[in-house]
Design an enzyme around this catalytic site. Structure first.
Site, short mmCIF file in Angstrom:
data_model
loop_
_atom_site.label_atom_id
_atom_site.label_comp_id
_atom_site.label_asym_id
_atom_site.label_seq_id
_atom_site.Cartn_x
_atom_site.Cartn_y
_atom_site.Cartn_z
N GLU A 1 -31.10 -41.37 -29.36
CA GLU A 1 -29.75 -41.11 -29.87
C GLU A 1 -28.69 -41.61 -28.88
O GLU A 1 -27.65 -42.12 -29.28
CB GLU A 1 -29.55 -39.62 -30.16
N HIS B 1 -28.82 -34.04 -36.29
CA HIS B 1 -29.58 -35.29 -36.22
C HIS B 1 -28.92 -36.19 -35.19
O HIS B 1 -29.58 -36.75 -34.33
CB HIS B 1 -29.63 -35.95 -37.61
N HIS C 1 -26.48 -44.52 -30.34
CA HIS C 1 -25.17 -44.02 -30.77
C HIS C 1 -24.26 -43.61 -29.61
O HIS C 1 -23.07 -43.85 -29.64
CB HIS C 1 -25.36 -42.83 -31.72
#
Ligand code: NAG
Ligand code: NAG
Ligand code: NAG
Length: 274
Positions: free
Chosen positions: A136, A66, A140
């Protein structure tokens, strides 16, 4: 002391909510969120596909990545993928550390084969898959980039793939005899088996039972790393394994939460609607 009138209570809650909102905003604005651990988040497509309004088509029958996230502190690491969720709960993860660092697909072109295989957008299989990677990266990766080992898109995604392959969660589970089944496992058995194998305590997240069902489904397995990329416990000493659900507000896009102790369903891939 006189009990506070409901109006005051409400006002206090509002202040708290606004406070954490401003606080989160401030952290985000500074772009220097100091995080303590990296979290390799694996998810189980068969469960993820039950959860969300989705266009899962032929979801993988193996655990996929993920994301590679960063935690600020010892609090829970529930997926706050809904922006509402991350704004209304206290920030527990470093997120969006550099908004001007845009995602460029060509920087990871050498990784595309592995990315498609191990880091696919399970939920939106018909969407432009690079939208997920872009998300992502922005959320992150820009925070992970504080580390020299992760300070480019190629390094971030490449190291994510390396960590995933090194952990080899799929074959480890198989080796432990934990395979998708119509029967239930005990969550403690899965956690202890993985802890025994990796030498660190993972965090396991579940999808709550649907109406008419009684048993949660395993959805996510997180394994944590230090800034030196060494495995470490996902929880701090003394921290209860099943922390509160603060990071998991109702209405979050992905309604996973730390599993309750007790039985857990590890659904076989073919039983999800396709
Ligand atoms: C944000 O990213 C841009 C583009 O890579 C870079 O030039 C800039 O130095 C970064 N800012 C910070 C605070 O790291
Ligand atoms: C997907 O998005 C990327 C940019 O994020 C773009 O370069 C690429 O052409 C898009 N692919 C398709 C099939 O639309
Ligand atoms: C990791 O967790 C286990 C089990 O709770 C504990 O025995 C161990 O001391 C922890 N390790 C560290 C470094 O905190």
């Amino acid at each position: 002391m006189k009990p506070a009138a409901p109006g005051h209570v409400l006002l206090c809650c509002l202040c708290l909510a606004l406070g954490s909102l401003c606080c989160a905003h401030g952290l985000w604005r500074r772009g220097d969120q100091e995080w303590q651990k990296l979290i390799m988040v694996h998810h189980w497509p068969a469960t993820v596909c039950q959860e969300v309004e989705n266009d899962c088509r032929n979801p993988p029958d193996y655990w996929t990545i993920h994301g590679l996230w960063q935690a600020l502190n010892a609090l829970g690491t529930g997926d706050s993928s809904s922006s509402l969720g991350s704004r209304l709960s206290l920030p527990d993860k470093a997120e969006e550390c550099n908004r001007s660092w845009h995602f460029h697909l060509e920087e990871i072109k050498d990784l595309l084969q592995d990315m498609k295989m191990y880091w696919p957008d399970v939920i939106h299989s018909s969407a432009n898959r690079s939208a997920f990677w872009k998300h992502e990266w922005q959320k992150h990766g820009t925070c992970a980039a504080q580390l020299d080992a992760l300070n480019s898109q190629k390094k971030y995604f490449g190291k994510g793939l390396d960590l995933y392959k090194g952990l080899a969660l799929n074959s480890m589970l198989q080796k432990l005899g934990i395979i998708p089944s119509g029967n239930y496992y005990q969550i403690a058995d899965i956690r202890d088996a993985l802890a025994g194998l990796y030498g660190v305590v993972p965090k396991i997240q579940c999808l709550l039972p649907k109406q008419g069902e009684e048993v949660q489904s395993i959805g996510q397995i997180e394994l944590c790393f230090t800034k030196d990329l060494q495995l470490r416990n996902c929880t701090e000493p003394g921290e209860p394994v099943a922390v509160g659900q603060g990071a998991q507000p109702a209405g979050a896009a992905m309604n996973l939460q730390v599993c309750e102790d007790g039985p857990v369903f590890y659904p076989p891939p073919q039983e999800t609607n396709r």
